[in-house]
Design an enzyme around this catalytic site. Structure first.
Site, PDB file in Angstrom:
ATOM      1  N   ALA A 156       0.831  -1.211   0.000  1.00 39.71           N
ATOM      2  CA  ALA A 156       0.000   0.000   0.000  1.00 39.71           C
ATOM      3  C   ALA A 156       0.864   1.259   0.000  1.00 39.71           C
ATOM      4  CB  ALA A 156      -0.931  -0.007   1.203  1.00 39.71           C
ATOM      5  N   PHE A 165      13.627   3.189  17.633  1.00 41.86           N
ATOM      6  CA  PHE A 165      12.183   3.340  17.899  1.00 41.86           C
ATOM      7  C   PHE A 165      11.929   3.630  19.367  1.00 41.86           C
ATOM      8  CE2 PHE A 165      12.216   0.855  13.992  1.00 41.86           C
ATOM      9  CZ  PHE A 165      11.351   1.602  13.225  1.00 41.86           C
ATOM     10  N   GLU A 191      -0.352   4.691   7.246  1.00 39.67           N
ATOM     11  CA  GLU A 191       0.645   3.800   6.611  1.00 39.67           C
ATOM     12  C   GLU A 191       2.053   4.126   7.121  1.00 39.67           C
ATOM     13  OE1 GLU A 191       0.471   1.251   4.837  1.00 39.67           O
ATOM     14  OE2 GLU A 191      -1.535   1.196   3.975  1.00 39.67           O
TER      15      GLU A 191
HETATM   16  P1  TGC Z   1      10.150  -5.280  13.230  1.00 38.39           P
HETATM   17  O1  TGC Z   1      11.025  -6.124  14.096  1.00 38.39           O
HETATM   18  O2  TGC Z   1      10.752  -4.136  12.546  1.00 38.39           O
HETATM   19  O3  TGC Z   1       9.468  -6.204  12.117  1.00 38.39           O
HETATM   20  C1  TGC Z   1       8.867  -7.454  12.427  1.00 38.39           C
HETATM   21  C2  TGC Z   1       9.087  -8.344  11.214  1.00 38.39           C
HETATM   22  O4  TGC Z   1       8.455  -7.764  10.075  1.00 38.39           O
HETATM   23  C3  TGC Z   1       9.402  -7.470   9.048  1.00 38.39           C
HETATM   24  N1  TGC Z   1       9.013  -6.154   8.477  1.00 38.39           N
HETATM   25  C4  TGC Z   1       8.492  -5.994   7.273  1.00 38.39           C
HETATM   26  N2  TGC Z   1       8.264  -6.856   6.276  1.00 38.39           N
HETATM   27  C5  TGC Z   1       7.734  -6.369   5.135  1.00 38.39           C
HETATM   28  N3  TGC Z   1       7.405  -5.077   4.967  1.00 38.39           N
HETATM   29  C6  TGC Z   1       7.622  -4.188   5.950  1.00 38.39           C
HETATM   30  N4  TGC Z   1       7.280  -2.899   5.771  1.00 38.39           N
HETATM   31  C7  TGC Z   1       8.191  -4.623   7.161  1.00 38.39           C
HETATM   32  N5  TGC Z   1       8.535  -4.019   8.316  1.00 38.39           N
HETATM   33  C8  TGC Z   1       9.046  -4.961   9.109  1.00 38.39           C
HETATM   34  C9  TGC Z   1      10.757  -7.425   9.768  1.00 38.39           C
HETATM   35  O5  TGC Z   1      11.815  -7.735   8.905  1.00 38.39           O
HETATM   36  C10 TGC Z   1      10.560  -8.483  10.819  1.00 38.39           C
HETATM   37  O6  TGC Z   1      10.705  -9.748  10.219  1.00 38.39           O
HETATM   38  P2  TGC Z   1      11.381 -10.974  11.028  1.00 38.39           P
HETATM   39  O7  TGC Z   1      11.364 -12.077  10.035  1.00 38.39           O
HETATM   40  O8  TGC Z   1      12.747 -10.497  11.399  1.00 38.39           O
HETATM   41  O9  TGC Z   1      10.503 -11.202  12.207  1.00 38.39           O
HETATM   42  O10 TGC Z   1       8.877  -4.866  14.085  1.00 38.39           O
HETATM   43  P3  TGC Z   1       8.668  -3.710  15.121  1.00 38.39           P
HETATM   44  O11 TGC Z   1       7.648  -4.170  16.105  1.00 38.39           O
HETATM   45  O12 TGC Z   1      10.009  -3.231  15.624  1.00 38.39           O
HETATM   46  O13 TGC Z   1       7.939  -2.546  14.272  1.00 38.39           O
HETATM   47  C11 TGC Z   1       8.573  -1.928  13.283  1.00 38.39           C
HETATM   48  C12 TGC Z   1       7.727  -0.751  12.705  1.00 38.39           C
HETATM   49  C13 TGC Z   1       7.622   0.379  13.698  1.00 38.39           C
HETATM   50  C14 TGC Z   1       8.539  -0.280  11.522  1.00 38.39           C
HETATM   51  C15 TGC Z   1       6.337  -1.176  12.233  1.00 38.39           C
HETATM   52  O14 TGC Z   1       5.606  -1.643  13.263  1.00 38.39           O
HETATM   53  C16 TGC Z   1       5.610  -0.112  11.457  1.00 38.39           C
HETATM   54  O15 TGC Z   1       5.735  -0.054  10.244  1.00 38.39           O
HETATM   55  N6  TGC Z   1       4.753   0.767  12.116  1.00 38.39           N
HETATM   56  C17 TGC Z   1       3.862   1.674  11.428  1.00 38.39           C
HETATM   57  C18 TGC Z   1       2.454   1.105  11.462  1.00 38.39           C
HETATM   58  C19 TGC Z   1       1.675   1.417  10.226  1.00 38.39           C
HETATM   59  O16 TGC Z   1       2.195   1.831   9.209  1.00 38.39           O
HETATM   60  N7  TGC Z   1       0.379   1.152  10.267  1.00 38.39           N
HETATM   61  C20 TGC Z   1      -0.450   1.303   9.118  1.00 38.39           C
HETATM   62  C21 TGC Z   1      -1.812   0.699   9.353  1.00 38.39           C
HETATM   63  S1  TGC Z   1      -2.723   0.420   7.866  1.00 38.39           S
HETATM   64  C22 TGC Z   1      -3.119   1.957   7.300  1.00 38.39           C
HETATM   65  O17 TGC Z   1      -2.703   2.940   7.812  1.00 38.39           O
HETATM   66  C23 TGC Z   1      -4.006   1.993   6.105  1.00 38.39           C
HETATM   67  S2  TGC Z   1      -4.368   3.592   5.618  1.00 38.39           S
HETATM   68  C24 TGC Z   1      -5.327   3.416   4.230  1.00 38.39           C
HETATM   69  C25 TGC Z   1      -4.535   3.422   2.959  1.00 38.39           C
HETATM   70  O18 TGC Z   1      -3.515   2.718   2.845  1.00 38.39           O
HETATM   71  O19 TGC Z   1      -4.917   4.124   2.022  1.00 38.39           O
HETATM   72  P1  FAD Z   2       0.696   7.240  17.373  1.00 40.57           P
HETATM   73  O1  FAD Z   2       1.397   5.956  17.131  1.00 40.57           O
HETATM   74  O2  FAD Z   2       0.048   7.432  18.691  1.00 40.57           O
HETATM   75  O3  FAD Z   2       1.735   8.424  17.135  1.00 40.57           O
HETATM   76  C1  FAD Z   2       1.542   9.742  17.665  1.00 40.57           C
HETATM   77  C2  FAD Z   2       2.773  10.581  17.312  1.00 40.57           C
HETATM   78  O4  FAD Z   2       3.924  10.030  17.955  1.00 40.57           O
HETATM   79  C3  FAD Z   2       3.093  10.586  15.809  1.00 40.57           C
HETATM   80  O5  FAD Z   2       3.526  11.858  15.423  1.00 40.57           O
HETATM   81  C4  FAD Z   2       4.220   9.593  15.693  1.00 40.57           C
HETATM   82  O6  FAD Z   2       5.063   9.836  14.582  1.00 40.57           O
HETATM   83  C5  FAD Z   2       4.953   9.818  17.000  1.00 40.57           C
HETATM   84  N1  FAD Z   2       5.751   8.666  17.401  1.00 40.57           N
HETATM   85  C6  FAD Z   2       5.331   7.414  17.710  1.00 40.57           C
HETATM   86  N2  FAD Z   2       6.372   6.609  18.006  1.00 40.57           N
HETATM   87  C7  FAD Z   2       7.483   7.381  17.884  1.00 40.57           C
HETATM   88  C8  FAD Z   2       8.880   7.143  18.056  1.00 40.57           C
HETATM   89  N3  FAD Z   2       9.341   5.936  18.405  1.00 40.57           N
HETATM   90  N4  FAD Z   2       9.730   8.173  17.868  1.00 40.57           N
HETATM   91  C9  FAD Z   2       9.281   9.387  17.482  1.00 40.57           C
HETATM   92  N5  FAD Z   2       7.976   9.673  17.292  1.00 40.57           N
HETATM   93  C10 FAD Z   2       7.088   8.690  17.499  1.00 40.57           C
HETATM   94  N6  FAD Z   2      -5.051   1.739  10.186  1.00 40.57           N
HETATM   95  C11 FAD Z   2      -5.403   0.488   9.786  1.00 40.57           C
HETATM   96  O7  FAD Z   2      -5.015  -0.499  10.381  1.00 40.57           O
HETATM   97  N7  FAD Z   2      -6.243   0.314   8.724  1.00 40.57           N
HETATM   98  C12 FAD Z   2      -6.737   1.356   8.009  1.00 40.57           C
HETATM   99  O8  FAD Z   2      -7.490   1.157   7.033  1.00 40.57           O
HETATM  100  C13 FAD Z   2      -6.398   2.691   8.420  1.00 40.57           C
HETATM  101  N8  FAD Z   2      -6.943   3.762   7.783  1.00 40.57           N
HETATM  102  C14 FAD Z   2      -6.734   5.023   8.300  1.00 40.57           C
HETATM  103  C15 FAD Z   2      -7.455   6.098   7.783  1.00 40.57           C
HETATM  104  C16 FAD Z   2      -7.303   7.371   8.344  1.00 40.57           C
HETATM  105  C17 FAD Z   2      -8.144   8.509   7.818  1.00 40.57           C
HETATM  106  C18 FAD Z   2      -6.383   7.570   9.417  1.00 40.57           C
HETATM  107  C19 FAD Z   2      -6.199   8.937  10.027  1.00 40.57           C
HETATM  108  C20 FAD Z   2      -5.659   6.503   9.915  1.00 40.57           C
HETATM  109  C21 FAD Z   2      -5.838   5.222   9.388  1.00 40.57           C
HETATM  110  N9  FAD Z   2      -5.188   4.105   9.953  1.00 40.57           N
HETATM  111  C22 FAD Z   2      -5.525   2.832   9.531  1.00 40.57           C
HETATM  112  C23 FAD Z   2      -4.351   4.272  11.134  1.00 40.57           C
HETATM  113  C24 FAD Z   2      -2.951   4.848  10.855  1.00 40.57           C
HETATM  114  O9  FAD Z   2      -2.138   3.887  10.237  1.00 40.57           O
HETATM  115  C25 FAD Z   2      -2.371   5.308  12.199  1.00 40.57           C
HETATM  116  O10 FAD Z   2      -3.099   6.472  12.576  1.00 40.57           O
HETATM  117  C26 FAD Z   2      -0.884   5.620  12.099  1.00 40.57           C
HETATM  118  O11 FAD Z   2      -0.135   4.432  11.877  1.00 40.57           O
HETATM  119  C27 FAD Z   2      -0.354   6.329  13.356  1.00 40.57           C
HETATM  120  O12 FAD Z   2      -0.758   5.680  14.520  1.00 40.57           O
HETATM  121  P2  FAD Z   2      -1.467   6.520  15.716  1.00 40.57           P
HETATM  122  O13 FAD Z   2      -2.554   7.314  15.116  1.00 40.57           O
HETATM  123  O14 FAD Z   2      -1.802   5.555  16.784  1.00 40.57           O
HETATM  124  O15 FAD Z   2      -0.356   7.515  16.213  1.00 40.57           O
END
Ligand code: TGC
Ligand code: FAD
Length: 395
Positions: free
Chosen positions: A254, A395, A375
């Site tokens: 994504a 982190f 994301e």
């Molecule tokens: P960490 O130890 O880094 O990783 C665990 C395992 O996962 C692997 N990995 C990945 N693999 C593929 N793609 C990636 N992007 C990966 N990131 C990590 C990693 O190699 C490891 O594998 P293994 O085999 O060694 O176990 O895990 P951590 O707990 O330290 O977390 C790392 C961190 C902070 C980078 C991760 O948790 C993260 O990316 N956080 C951000 C969360 C996020 O982006 N959430 C999005 C939710 S979905 C959404 O927002 C949808 S919005 C709608 C739209 O898309 O339009």
């Molecule tokens: P938090 O994790 O609470 O972060 C708060 C602030 O702290 C941020 O500025 C962040 O950068 C900072 N921060 C956190 N950790 C650290 C660090 N270690 N060092 C420095 N700064 C840090 N999620 C899904 O699963 N599915 C979806 O379809 C989806 N759709 C979404 C649609 C919308 C409109 C929105 C707003 C969000 C959506 N999300 C979805 C969730 C989105 O992925 C999260 O909002 C995003 O990953 C951030 O998490 P949080 O909101 O809990 O912020």
């Protein structure tokens, strides 16, 4: 030297002639999605956004257009297109609105990809072709009220019984949540391992409620999911998803689409305000003739070119099988922030008109605040790339 609005638009959209590198297929697909967005989305999008309404009636047409999981194999309803074609589709959707691209990202790159990559053959055949056609809408539940940037701390859990999995927990900020027919839900099992489940919206104990207070992504559906002992059959677990790496690998797909989508949003905001600058007069002349206005437009153009080149090279890396997730993070971080800056500058150049949804800038700007956060936030992508470059996790 006076230029027509068309000449200005074409010059800005392709200042570095990136389109010269496109194949005929890439050009055709870009044109097809653009025509759809220009005809079916752009005339109405300001109103939908104001009203907080997602045009569900477009979903079948979007399915017909092939924007849901287009890079998946044809047997699963995709068309096996290249990463570059997929990227151009996302660019054109987000030229319309980030919410439109978001719908396609969640459907294709998150929900469908999770089933494709981690599902059984039976699950793939049951769900993917209908999802590609837009007949089944999916959502992706990873984030929780207290676990966003750090999804590994999720509280949602599953319990295995003789004939079922029972899931409890809350997911927040879930795109498409309350219009979805199924949710991909990530939950920890009894051993603390993250697992993925297909949860039909009709499951007893599952419910979804809209989040109505958004000042961003107003054309997109965003929801909270509640799982209160939601009981699903044993065949609904994604058998190959084991560990946090599974949902994170979906995010990589994504995020790649976002890198391209943000190009479309920036392009739309920039071309509109450049055209405006040639017709809007102040102090007796079009504002386009003022040095400070030109500087602003050149700053925006520089960002757009950087975004385009980054997206293009990322696509080439993807196509040649060399793509790493931290390369995707670098580009997502850069392009989401650059597009947000472009939209803010466009808003400013439009003056008072810039705050009206009669123009695109304020809508893109407000949407891109979300794109910069979801994301993976800007900071999280900084830390992902920092760890890859230096070997230290901060982190
Ligand atoms: P960490 O130890 O880094 O990783 C665990 C395992 O996962 C692997 N990995 C990945 N693999 C593929 N793609 C990636 N992007 C990966 N990131 C990590 C990693 O190699 C490891 O594998 P293994 O085999 O060694 O176990 O895990 P951590 O707990 O330290 O977390 C790392 C961190 C902070 C980078 C991760 O948790 C993260 O990316 N956080 C951000 C969360 C996020 O982006 N959430 C999005 C939710 S979905 C959404 O927002 C949808 S919005 C709608 C739209 O898309 O339009
Ligand atoms: P938090 O994790 O609470 O972060 C708060 C602030 O702290 C941020 O500025 C962040 O950068 C900072 N921060 C956190 N950790 C650290 C660090 N270690 N060092 C420095 N700064 C840090 N999620 C899904 O699963 N599915 C979806 O379809 C989806 N759709 C979404 C649609 C919308 C409109 C929105 C707003 C969000 C959506 N999300 C979805 C969730 C989105 O992925 C999260 O909002 C995003 O990953 C951030 O998490 P949080 O909101 O809990 O912020």
């Amino acid at each position: 030297m006076t230029m027509t609005e068309k000449e200005i638009t074409e010059k800005i959209e392709d200042f570095y002639h990136v389109s010269q590198l496109w194949t005929d297929e890439e050009r055709d697909v870009q044109h097809m999605v653009r025509q759809f967005v220009d005809g079916h989305v752009k005339p109405y999008v300001g109103q939908w956004w104001q009203q907080g309404e997602f045009p569900v009636s477009l979903v079948a047409e979007l399915g017909h257009l092939g924007v849901f999981g287009p890079n998946l194999p044809e047997i699963y309803g995709g068309s096996g297109v290249s990463p570059l074609v997929y990227g151009l589709m996302m660019q054109e959707l987000e030229r319309g609105d980030s919410g439109l691209r978001s719908f396609a990202s969640v459907q294709g790159a998150l929900a469908m990809y999770a089933i494709y990559r981690y599902g059984s053959e039976e699950q793939r055949q049951r769900y993917l072709p209908a999802m590609a056609r837009g007949e089944i809408i999916g959502c992706f539940g990873l984030t929780e009220p207290d676990a966003g940037s750090d999804p590994g701390s999720m509280l949602t859990h599953s319990r295995e019984e003789a004939d079922a999995y029972v899931i409890s927990g809350t997911k927040r900020w879930i795109t498409n949540g309350h219009i979805a027919d199924l949710a991909i839900v990530w939950a920890k099992d009894e051993t603390g391992t993250v697992r993925g489940f297909i949860v039909p919206a009709t499951t007893q104990g599952f419910s979804a409620r809209p989040i109505k207070t958004k000042a961003s992504m107003r054309m997109s559906v965003t929801s909270e999911l509640y799982l209160d002992g939601a009981r699903i059959g044993k065949d609904m677990r994604l058998p190959d998803a084991q560990g946090l790496g599974a949902p994170l690998s979906c995010l990589t797909q994504a995020r790649y689409g976002i890198v391209w989508g943000t190009v479309g949003a920036a392009m739309d905001a920039l071309t509109e305000c450049a055209r405006y600058a040639t017709t809007r007069t102040a102090f007796g002349q079009p504002i386009a003739s003022k040095q400070l206005v030109q500087e602003r437009l050149v700053d925006m153009q520089t960002r757009l070119v950087n975004m385009q080149l980054m997206a293009r090279q990322l696509g080439i890396l993807y196509q040649s099988g060399q793509l790493s997730y931290s390369q995707v993070s670098l580009a997502k971080r850069h392009n989401a922030r650059a597009a947000l800056e472009v939209a803010r500058m466009a808003r400013e150049l439009l003056g008072g008109n810039g705050i009206s949804t009669d123009y695109t800038a304020i809508r893109h700007m407000a949407n891109l605040e979300t794109v910069d956060t979801y994301e993976g936030t800007y900071e999280i992508h900084t830390l992902i790339v920092g760890r890859d470059l230096l070997g230290w996790s901060a982190f």
